[in-house]
Design a protein around this motif. Structure first.
Motif, PDB file in Angstrom:
ATOM      1  N   ILE A  47     -42.415  50.283 -31.584  1.00 46.67           N
ATOM      2  CA  ILE A  47     -42.289  50.285 -32.727  1.00 46.67           C
ATOM      3  C   ILE A  47     -40.743  49.449 -33.222  1.00 46.67           C
ATOM      4  O   ILE A  47     -39.879  49.849 -32.696  1.00 46.67           O
ATOM      5  CB  ILE A  47     -42.484  51.537 -33.601  1.00 46.67           C
ATOM      6  CG1 ILE A  47     -44.050  52.083 -33.409  1.00 46.67           C
ATOM      7  CG2 ILE A  47     -41.941  51.641 -34.971  1.00 46.67           C
ATOM      8  CD1 ILE A  47     -44.249  53.442 -34.179  1.00 46.67           C
ATOM      9  N   TYR A  48     -41.005  48.441 -33.900  1.00 43.88           N
ATOM     10  CA  TYR A  48     -39.766  47.939 -34.435  1.00 43.88           C
ATOM     11  C   TYR A  48     -39.618  48.260 -36.064  1.00 43.88           C
ATOM     12  O   TYR A  48     -40.632  48.357 -36.781  1.00 43.88           O
ATOM     13  CB  TYR A  48     -39.804  46.460 -34.303  1.00 43.88           C
ATOM     14  CG  TYR A  48     -39.806  45.767 -33.078  1.00 43.88           C
ATOM     15  CD1 TYR A  48     -38.942  45.684 -32.427  1.00 43.88           C
ATOM     16  CD2 TYR A  48     -41.141  45.579 -32.581  1.00 43.88           C
ATOM     17  CE1 TYR A  48     -38.868  45.341 -31.153  1.00 43.88           C
ATOM     18  CE2 TYR A  48     -41.288  44.944 -31.338  1.00 43.88           C
ATOM     19  CZ  TYR A  48     -40.191  44.856 -30.648  1.00 43.88           C
ATOM     20  OH  TYR A  48     -40.371  44.307 -29.183  1.00 43.88           O
ATOM     21  N   ILE A  49     -38.271  48.665 -36.360  1.00 41.58           N
ATOM     22  CA  ILE A  49     -38.024  49.010 -37.768  1.00 41.58           C
ATOM     23  C   ILE A  49     -36.878  47.966 -38.193  1.00 41.58           C
ATOM     24  O   ILE A  49     -35.811  48.177 -37.574  1.00 41.58           O
ATOM     25  CB  ILE A  49     -37.495  50.307 -37.925  1.00 41.58           C
ATOM     26  CG1 ILE A  49     -38.468  51.353 -37.272  1.00 41.58           C
ATOM     27  CG2 ILE A  49     -37.119  50.792 -39.351  1.00 41.58           C
ATOM     28  CD1 ILE A  49     -38.027  52.920 -37.404  1.00 41.58           C
ATOM     29  N   GLU A  50     -37.093  47.242 -38.968  1.00 41.20           N
ATOM     30  CA  GLU A  50     -36.099  46.325 -39.633  1.00 41.20           C
ATOM     31  C   GLU A  50     -35.576  46.851 -40.923  1.00 41.20           C
ATOM     32  O   GLU A  50     -36.315  46.980 -41.880  1.00 41.20           O
ATOM     33  CB  GLU A  50     -36.476  44.773 -39.835  1.00 41.20           C
ATOM     34  CG  GLU A  50     -35.569  43.984 -40.458  1.00 41.20           C
ATOM     35  CD  GLU A  50     -36.109  42.753 -40.843  1.00 41.20           C
ATOM     36  OE1 GLU A  50     -35.346  41.937 -41.758  1.00 41.20           O
ATOM     37  OE2 GLU A  50     -36.684  42.138 -40.231  1.00 41.20           O
ATOM     38  N   LEU A  51     -34.411  47.194 -40.814  1.00 41.00           N
ATOM     39  CA  LEU A  51     -33.698  48.085 -42.110  1.00 41.00           C
ATOM     40  C   LEU A  51     -33.384  46.816 -43.206  1.00 41.00           C
ATOM     41  O   LEU A  51     -33.131  45.734 -42.817  1.00 41.00           O
ATOM     42  CB  LEU A  51     -32.669  48.655 -41.686  1.00 41.00           C
ATOM     43  CG  LEU A  51     -32.758  49.829 -40.720  1.00 41.00           C
ATOM     44  CD1 LEU A  51     -31.567  50.790 -40.289  1.00 41.00           C
ATOM     45  CD2 LEU A  51     -33.788  50.755 -40.983  1.00 41.00           C
ATOM     46  N   THR A  52     -32.842  47.400 -44.393  1.00 42.35           N
ATOM     47  CA  THR A  52     -32.431  46.553 -45.393  1.00 42.35           C
ATOM     48  C   THR A  52     -30.990  46.341 -44.898  1.00 42.35           C
ATOM     49  O   THR A  52     -30.427  46.909 -44.013  1.00 42.35           O
ATOM     50  CB  THR A  52     -32.357  47.233 -46.788  1.00 42.35           C
ATOM     51  OG1 THR A  52     -31.382  48.367 -46.495  1.00 42.35           O
ATOM     52  CG2 THR A  52     -33.851  47.742 -47.235  1.00 42.35           C
ATOM     53  N   GLY A  53     -30.354  45.428 -45.408  1.00 44.22           N
ATOM     54  CA  GLY A  53     -29.106  45.001 -45.144  1.00 44.22           C
ATOM     55  C   GLY A  53     -27.947  45.971 -45.549  1.00 44.22           C
ATOM     56  O   GLY A  53     -26.791  46.013 -45.108  1.00 44.22           O
ATOM     57  N   VAL A  54     -28.505  46.862 -46.407  1.00 38.94           N
ATOM     58  CA  VAL A  54     -27.398  48.018 -46.675  1.00 38.94           C
ATOM     59  C   VAL A  54     -27.808  49.484 -46.391  1.00 38.94           C
ATOM     60  O   VAL A  54     -27.379  50.339 -46.874  1.00 38.94           O
ATOM     61  CB  VAL A  54     -27.049  48.063 -48.264  1.00 38.94           C
ATOM     62  CG1 VAL A  54     -26.470  46.606 -48.706  1.00 38.94           C
ATOM     63  CG2 VAL A  54     -28.493  48.091 -48.962  1.00 38.94           C
ATOM     64  N   ALA A  55     -28.638  49.569 -45.042  1.00 36.15           N
ATOM     65  CA  ALA A  55     -29.060  50.888 -44.751  1.00 36.15           C
ATOM     66  C   ALA A  55     -28.282  51.252 -43.429  1.00 36.15           C
ATOM     67  O   ALA A  55     -27.517  50.645 -42.862  1.00 36.15           O
ATOM     68  CB  ALA A  55     -30.581  50.763 -44.354  1.00 36.15           C
TER      69      ALA A  55
END
Length: 343
Positions: free
Chosen positions: A90-98
């Motif tokens: 599983i890949y989780i791409e976060l927002t740039g401010v997370a």
């Protein structure tokens, strides 16, 4: 067996989605079935559509907020939904401010703790802008703290767009990173191109899965500065020193979604849109969306970050739009200026 999770972190426009595309292609070539969680601050899905357009894979999308803040309760549900599809990774791409540390902690809580294991946390930096963030965002201490946590908790730090700066700048970035995290590996690259083999080492398909995912030996890239990896999911040595800090992610960063009037499609010119982005100065941190511009019959994916605008053809079928993400953005002023482009 627990499913390995890779977290992709990094500030707005640093190249996370580009790296994720490479990881997905490499996963497919290895016979792996990936699950994907994509989090975006805006109400419109941009990066998730890019992934679907380029890979054909389904993406679990969490829009209009950050999964370590306003969308925190939705992450476990999304991950449980993905687990029903029996992914190998599983890949989780976060927002740039997370804050990736908050996401890592959520994996240790029921109902996820018995089914998922953090395999790697990767943080990307924009070489052109990384050294300026501390002074540029000094008024938002929570944001500065979050950007620091993105470095502290990383197992791998990718300094992207390194071809756009002088060697002296890269040396300064290396020193800055080392002050926050002396144990992670750091890679200088461009277009988010790294050696993916060490990242995916030990991950097998559910048919052939080994007892536990382990990182393999070897450098991520020939340009990497080799440092010993911290224990899995633990980040660098500075983590313990900052546990007392407030864990809130960001306070003054927000997104504004702008739609293109149906009657005005293909009315706007490229140079007009690029000027629109630049007029907000440092307040506008990131912009992205799908538009049709004058003189071009195809839909264009437009992306703005670090005062640079890029364009590429897209097959996006919906209503054209732009998502603007910034610090203390004046939504009313932006909306008025946007409407004036079509008057």
């Amino acid at each position: 067996m627990k499913i390995p999770v890779i977290i992709l972190s990094g500030f707005l426009g640093s190249g996370k989605t580009t790296l994720l595309l490479s990881l997905l292609r490499e996963s497919k070539s290895r016979g792996l079935t990936p699950g994907i969680v994509m989090n975006e601050l805006g109400k419109k899905d941009v990066d998730g559509y890019i992934l679907q357009e380029n890979t054909g894979m389904n993406v679990e999308k969490l829009l209009d907020g950050c999964i370590c803040c306003s969308r925190k309760e939705e992450l476990p549900r999304s991950l449980v939904s993905l687990l029903a599809q029996r992914p190998d990774i599983i890949y989780i791409e976060l927002t740039g401010v997370a804050d990736p540390d908050e996401i890592a902690k959520s994996l240790l809580e029921p109902p996820l703790s018995g089914r998922l294991a953090l395999h790697y946390t990767i943080t990307l930096l924009d070489a052109e802008n990384a050294l300026d963030y501390g002074s540029r965002f000094a008024s938002d201490k929570q944001l500065v703290r979050t950007l620091r946590k993105q470095l502290i908790t990383a197992d791998l730090i990718v300094v992207n767009k390194s071809d756009l700066v002088e060697p002296e700048t890269l040396w300064k970035i290396e020193k800055m990173v080392y002050r926050q995290n002396s144990e992670s590996e750091i890679v200088f690259t461009h277009y988010s191109q790294i050696n993916l083999a060490p990242v995916l080492a030990g991950i097998a398909s559910r048919v052939l899965r080994s007892p536990a995912p382990q990182r393999g030996p070897g450098s991520i890239s020939g340009t990497a500065l080799k440092r010993g990896h911290p224990p899995q999911g633990q980040g660098g040595t500075a983590v313990q020193e900052r546990k007392a800090e407030d864990s809130a992610s960001y306070s003054q960063v927000a997104a504004v979604t702008l739609t293109v009037p149906q009657e005005a499609v293909r009315h706007i010119r490229r140079e007009q849109l690029e000027h629109f982005f630049l007029q907000w100065g440092y307040s506008l941190l990131r912009a992205k969306g799908h538009v049709q511009v004058a003189g071009n019959d195809s839909v264009q994916l437009v992306q703005y970050a670090g005062n640079r605008t890029s364009w590429e053809d897209s097959r996006y079928p919906g209503q054209p739009y732009i998502v603007c993400i910034g610090l203390n953005l004046d939504e009313k002023a932006i909306s008025r200026s946007w409407a004036a482009l079509f008057s």
